[in-house]
Design a protein around this motif. Sequence first.
Motif: not given
Length: 280
Positions: A238-252
Amino acid sequence: MEATLTSTRDGVPGHLLFDRLSALDIAAFVVDGTDLSPGSAIPSDGDPRIDHALAGFLFTCGPDHIRHPEPVEGCDEGRRYPLHGSLAGTTVTRAKMSADDTRCEALTEVDLACGGKAAVERRWYVSENGQSVMLEDRVTNIGQSAFAPMMMYHMNIGGRLLGPETHIVSPSIEGGSLGWQFGEGESAHFCIPAVGEEGWSEVLLAPLPGLGGRRLAVRFRVDTLPFLQMWRCQRGGANVISIEPASHRLAKRGELAASGELGAIEPGQSHGYALGFAVS
């Protein structure tokens, strides 16, 4: 993968190859003969929908869940939200391409893990100056009960195009810039509040030596996508980078619900999302 949208910036031709088998996500983004997508250089979480989607340039996470599986609230049957939500791998209900290949509109109806149903109305188009590709999504609750909308857009770039000089540049990042091989080890990610100006936030990946030193610029609406998440993986093949606009913060989900951040849309209500990107 049937429809293609074309654009030109600074005299450099580019085209997008859409994936009708996965909500009109982007299977390939080709600029001056080079595809930015990672292709087979990706890790696998064991979900064939996501393996297929991650190999392309953009796939959509949502509209009912983002990130890794979690139990469906109030369900005693052990039902779980699938990896990256229910939209990935859903076939487009209908799509229409303009005669000049600069606009494409599509509707995808998706069955949600919670038992509801949503419609994703998608509009891809080339900006008026011909230099950016824009996406507008409207998610409407067409089911019988409320659900919590969650969206994240994964823009995946093959690590083969990056070099030691490549940086992530954004006002959202402390100091304004960060080397693309951030964190420790073979894989890393972060999620931070997106800093916006006039309702939009921006992040650059530059320079890209595998793309003639060009840069990739991404813009997204911060009212419904208030977080910038980024992920990279250089593990095994694997060799990948991702730009990821998100609606919610990193939480359960439970934590987000308890703090009032999960939200809900009632039947008939909608949420809108938008982003744009360009190589220059």
